[in-house]
Design a protein around this motif. Structure first.
Motif, mmCIF file in Angstrom:
data_model
loop_
_atom_site.group_PDB
_atom_site.id
_atom_site.type_symbol
_atom_site.label_atom_id
_atom_site.label_comp_id
_atom_site.label_asym_id
_atom_site.label_seq_id
_atom_site.Cartn_x
_atom_site.Cartn_y
_atom_site.Cartn_z
ATOM 1 N N TRP A 1 -12.410 -54.583 -11.293
ATOM 2 C CA TRP A 1 -11.499 -55.434 -12.075
ATOM 3 C C TRP A 1 -12.156 -55.745 -13.429
ATOM 4 C CZ3 TRP A 1 -6.708 -57.516 -10.576
ATOM 5 C CH2 TRP A 1 -6.146 -58.441 -11.466
ATOM 6 N N HIS A 2 -11.443 -55.309 -14.462
ATOM 7 C CA HIS A 2 -11.926 -55.598 -15.819
ATOM 8 C C HIS A 2 -10.735 -56.006 -16.682
ATOM 9 C CE1 HIS A 2 -15.837 -53.861 -14.820
ATOM 10 N NE2 HIS A 2 -15.203 -52.781 -14.364
ATOM 11 N N ASP A 3 -11.039 -56.707 -17.785
ATOM 12 C CA ASP A 3 -9.949 -57.105 -18.683
ATOM 13 C C ASP A 3 -9.582 -55.952 -19.610
ATOM 14 O OD1 ASP A 3 -11.931 -56.982 -20.630
ATOM 15 O OD2 ASP A 3 -12.159 -59.164 -20.742
ATOM 16 N N GLN A 4 -8.556 -56.207 -20.418
ATOM 17 C CA GLN A 4 -8.008 -55.163 -21.285
ATOM 18 C C GLN A 4 -9.053 -54.641 -22.281
ATOM 19 O OE1 GLN A 4 -4.336 -56.371 -23.096
ATOM 20 N NE2 GLN A 4 -4.334 -54.687 -24.578
ATOM 21 N N ASN A 5 -9.820 -55.535 -22.862
ATOM 22 C CA ASN A 5 -10.814 -55.117 -23.850
ATOM 23 C C ASN A 5 -11.862 -54.188 -23.228
ATOM 24 O OD1 ASN A 5 -9.575 -56.596 -25.905
ATOM 25 N ND2 ASN A 5 -10.741 -58.474 -25.385
ATOM 26 N N TRP A 6 -12.235 -54.520 -22.033
ATOM 27 C CA TRP A 6 -13.252 -53.661 -21.380
ATOM 28 C C TRP A 6 -12.708 -52.260 -21.172
ATOM 29 C CZ3 TRP A 6 -14.163 -50.538 -17.257
ATOM 30 C CH2 TRP A 6 -15.487 -50.280 -16.904
ATOM 31 N N TRP A 7 -11.491 -52.151 -20.670
ATOM 32 C CA TRP A 7 -10.908 -50.834 -20.413
ATOM 33 C C TRP A 7 -10.730 -50.064 -21.719
ATOM 34 C CZ3 TRP A 7 -11.337 -49.070 -15.831
ATOM 35 C CH2 TRP A 7 -11.199 -49.883 -14.683
ATOM 36 N N ARG A 8 -10.292 -50.730 -22.760
ATOM 37 C CA ARG A 8 -10.112 -50.037 -24.030
ATOM 38 C C ARG A 8 -11.450 -49.594 -24.619
ATOM 39 N NH1 ARG A 8 -5.520 -53.481 -27.388
ATOM 40 N NH2 ARG A 8 -3.707 -52.750 -26.178
ATOM 41 N N GLY A 9 -12.412 -50.410 -24.449
ATOM 42 C CA GLY A 9 -13.718 -50.075 -24.994
ATOM 43 C C GLY A 9 -14.349 -48.883 -24.281
ATOM 44 N N HIS A 10 -14.042 -48.672 -23.036
ATOM 45 C CA HIS A 10 -14.655 -47.586 -22.274
ATOM 46 C C HIS A 10 -13.814 -46.309 -22.268
ATOM 47 C CE1 HIS A 10 -17.215 -50.846 -20.786
ATOM 48 N NE2 HIS A 10 -18.034 -49.902 -20.333
ATOM 49 N N TYR A 11 -12.483 -46.435 -22.300
ATOM 50 C CA TYR A 11 -11.648 -45.241 -22.138
ATOM 51 C C TYR A 11 -10.682 -45.017 -23.298
ATOM 52 C CZ TYR A 11 -13.636 -45.194 -17.497
ATOM 53 O OH TYR A 11 -14.527 -45.156 -16.460
ATOM 54 N N ARG A 12 -10.587 -45.923 -24.237
ATOM 55 C CA ARG A 12 -9.867 -45.762 -25.486
ATOM 56 C C ARG A 12 -8.503 -45.100 -25.272
ATOM 57 N NH1 ARG A 12 -13.354 -46.984 -29.623
ATOM 58 N NH2 ARG A 12 -15.570 -47.001 -29.075
ATOM 59 N N ALA B 1 -12.764 -37.433 -15.616
ATOM 60 C CA ALA B 1 -13.241 -36.278 -14.841
ATOM 61 C C ALA B 1 -12.112 -35.601 -14.071
ATOM 62 C CB ALA B 1 -14.351 -36.701 -13.884
ATOM 63 N N GLY B 2 -10.935 -35.540 -14.695
ATOM 64 C CA GLY B 2 -9.827 -34.808 -14.084
ATOM 65 C C GLY B 2 -8.975 -35.617 -13.127
ATOM 66 N N TYR B 3 -9.206 -36.910 -13.006
ATOM 67 C CA TYR B 3 -8.435 -37.768 -12.100
ATOM 68 C C TYR B 3 -7.934 -38.997 -12.858
ATOM 69 C CZ TYR B 3 -9.746 -35.258 -7.836
ATOM 70 O OH TYR B 3 -9.880 -34.307 -6.856
ATOM 71 N N TRP B 4 -6.785 -39.524 -12.354
ATOM 72 C CA TRP B 4 -6.249 -40.808 -12.814
ATOM 73 C C TRP B 4 -6.677 -41.899 -11.836
ATOM 74 C CZ3 TRP B 4 -4.468 -41.190 -17.532
ATOM 75 C CH2 TRP B 4 -3.825 -40.109 -18.145
ATOM 76 N N PHE B 5 -7.069 -43.054 -12.423
ATOM 77 C CA PHE B 5 -7.494 -44.190 -11.603
ATOM 78 C C PHE B 5 -6.730 -45.440 -12.049
ATOM 79 C CE2 PHE B 5 -11.002 -41.249 -11.923
ATOM 80 C CZ PHE B 5 -11.542 -41.191 -10.659
ATOM 81 N N PRO B 6 -6.450 -46.360 -11.104
ATOM 82 C CA PRO B 6 -5.805 -47.628 -11.506
ATOM 83 C C PRO B 6 -6.779 -48.498 -12.306
ATOM 84 C CG PRO B 6 -6.377 -47.684 -9.184
ATOM 85 C CD PRO B 6 -6.669 -46.291 -9.646
ATOM 86 N N ALA B 7 -6.306 -49.014 -13.426
ATOM 87 C CA ALA B 7 -7.139 -49.888 -14.277
ATOM 88 C C ALA B 7 -6.872 -51.342 -13.897
ATOM 89 C CB ALA B 7 -6.862 -49.629 -15.758
ATOM 90 N N TRP B 8 -7.474 -51.747 -12.792
ATOM 91 C CA TRP B 8 -7.257 -53.102 -12.297
ATOM 92 C C TRP B 8 -7.760 -54.128 -13.324
ATOM 93 C CZ3 TRP B 8 -4.356 -54.009 -8.159
ATOM 94 C CH2 TRP B 8 -4.245 -53.032 -7.154
ATOM 95 N N GLY B 9 -6.877 -55.098 -13.623
ATOM 96 C CA GLY B 9 -7.223 -56.189 -14.542
ATOM 97 C C GLY B 9 -6.741 -55.982 -15.949
ATOM 98 N N TYR B 10 -6.420 -54.751 -16.330
ATOM 99 C CA TYR B 10 -5.887 -54.520 -17.676
ATOM 100 C C TYR B 10 -4.601 -55.318 -17.835
ATOM 101 C CZ TYR B 10 -4.510 -51.854 -21.827
ATOM 102 O OH TYR B 10 -4.156 -51.475 -23.113
ATOM 103 N N ASN B 11 -3.756 -55.238 -16.838
ATOM 104 C CA ASN B 11 -2.562 -56.068 -16.753
ATOM 105 C C ASN B 11 -2.597 -56.729 -15.373
ATOM 106 O OD1 ASN B 11 -0.066 -57.273 -16.629
ATOM 107 N ND2 ASN B 11 1.110 -55.406 -17.050
ATOM 108 N N PRO B 12 -2.902 -58.022 -15.324
ATOM 109 C CA PRO B 12 -3.115 -58.670 -14.025
ATOM 110 C C PRO B 12 -1.932 -58.547 -13.069
ATOM 111 C CG PRO B 12 -3.910 -60.078 -15.783
ATOM 112 C CD PRO B 12 -3.168 -58.946 -16.442
#
Length: 318
Positions: free
Chosen positions: A204-215, A230-241
């Protein structure tokens, strides 16, 4: 005179005596011959009787032997006839049994074939396409040793599906977040292609963290953010609570399509093969995950119940 008379008488007596002796001597050989002849006659008669008896006994034995041989031959002939009759009866019975057994087998086989044909006819996918569950349209890998290997199948071209903007949560309920949760059973999935599942854990990370790592590697499906890695989609928990996810885990990024289009293409391919009978909605809910699991079991793949690379290779989608 008297003396002369006496002498004459004496001479007469002597001559008479001598004559008598001569007669006795002559009669003795005749008597002996007669006695010998008489003695010989009984002996010959006795010998002839014994020989007759022996001859009669021998003749009787020969006749008995002939009669015995004839009786044995007749008995053997009767036994031969009985054996032939018994053999013929046994062969006849065996023939009848074989015919009966063959007829019963053919009847059962015909019934099974009829039942199988009826069952296959009754299996129809949506759109009128008749398919058979578990039967691939091309050769696939089978057995535990084939896990993770590619199969020689007809390639499937990716399609674009017009999906609903809002998810049907009744068919695909929302999953709840659990920090550090891992995929159950993934520790048993061996091979490099399953490393992503063994290493996955919820974060679980906030929106800024996800943007900073995966842009720019973030996309949105039904309003929920997913990040690509790495060829897979993952849920970005916490980007949108309040984001909605029907599955907490990796989804193979087939042809770099977004997660909902990847899921829709898999649903379509499984439906063509008779595994999936639901709606093509782009949601990896219980019905879709169950169809994927059935396909994986039938094709010797690890039962991940989700969209991984070996499964898409088996389907001919990569």
């Amino acid at each position: 005179m008297r003396i002369l008379v006496v002498l004459i008488c004496s001479l007469a007596l002597v001559s008479v005596a001598v004559g008598a002796k001569k007669e006795e001597k002559k009669s003795q050989p005749k008597k002996q011959a007669q006695t010998a002849q008489r003695a010989a006659q009984p002996t010959r008669a006795t010998g002839g009787g014994a020989s007759g008896k022996k001859a009669s006994t021998a003749t009787h034995q020969v006749q008995n032997n002939r009669n015995g041989r004839a009786a044995i031959a007749a008995s053997n002939a009767q036994r031969g006839k009985k054996n032939q009759t018994s053999t013929a009866m046994n062969q006849g019975q065996k023939g009848k049994k074989a015919q009966t057994s063959n007829a019963a087998y053919q009847t059962q086989k015909a019934k099974k074939n009829q039942t199988l044909n009826q069952a296959q006819t009754g299996k129809a996918a949506r759109g009128g396409e008749v398919t058979q569950r578990g039967k691939a349209t091309a050769a696939t890998t089978t057995g535990k040793t084939a896990k993770g290997k590619t199969a020689q199948v007809k390639p499937v071209k990716p399609q674009h599906f017009n999906l609903a903007k809002q998810p049907n949560t009744a068919k695909a309920p929302r999953v709840k977040f659990q920090q550090g949760r891992r995929i159950a059973g993934s520790q048993n999935w061996q091979g490099q292609q399953y490393t992503v599942f063994r290493n996955y854990k919820s974060e679980w990370h906030d929106q800024n963290w996800w943007r900073g790592h995966y842009r720019n590697n973030i996309t949105f499906v039904f309003g929920a953010p997913y990040y690509w890695n790495a060829g897979y989609w993952f849920p970005a928990w916490g980007y949108n609570p309040n984001a909605y996810y029907a599955w907490d885990g990796p989804i193979y990024a087939y042809n770099r399509l977004p997660p909902d289009q990847v899921i829709a293409n898999v649903q379509s391919a499984l439906r063509q093969q008779g595994y999936y009978r639901g709606e093509v909605d782009g949601l990896i809910g219980p019905l879709t995950r169950g169809a994927i699991a059935d396909y994986q079991r039938d094709h010797g793949l690890y039962t991940t119940s989700t969209i991984d690379r070996p499964t898409l290779q088996s389907l001919g989608m990569t």
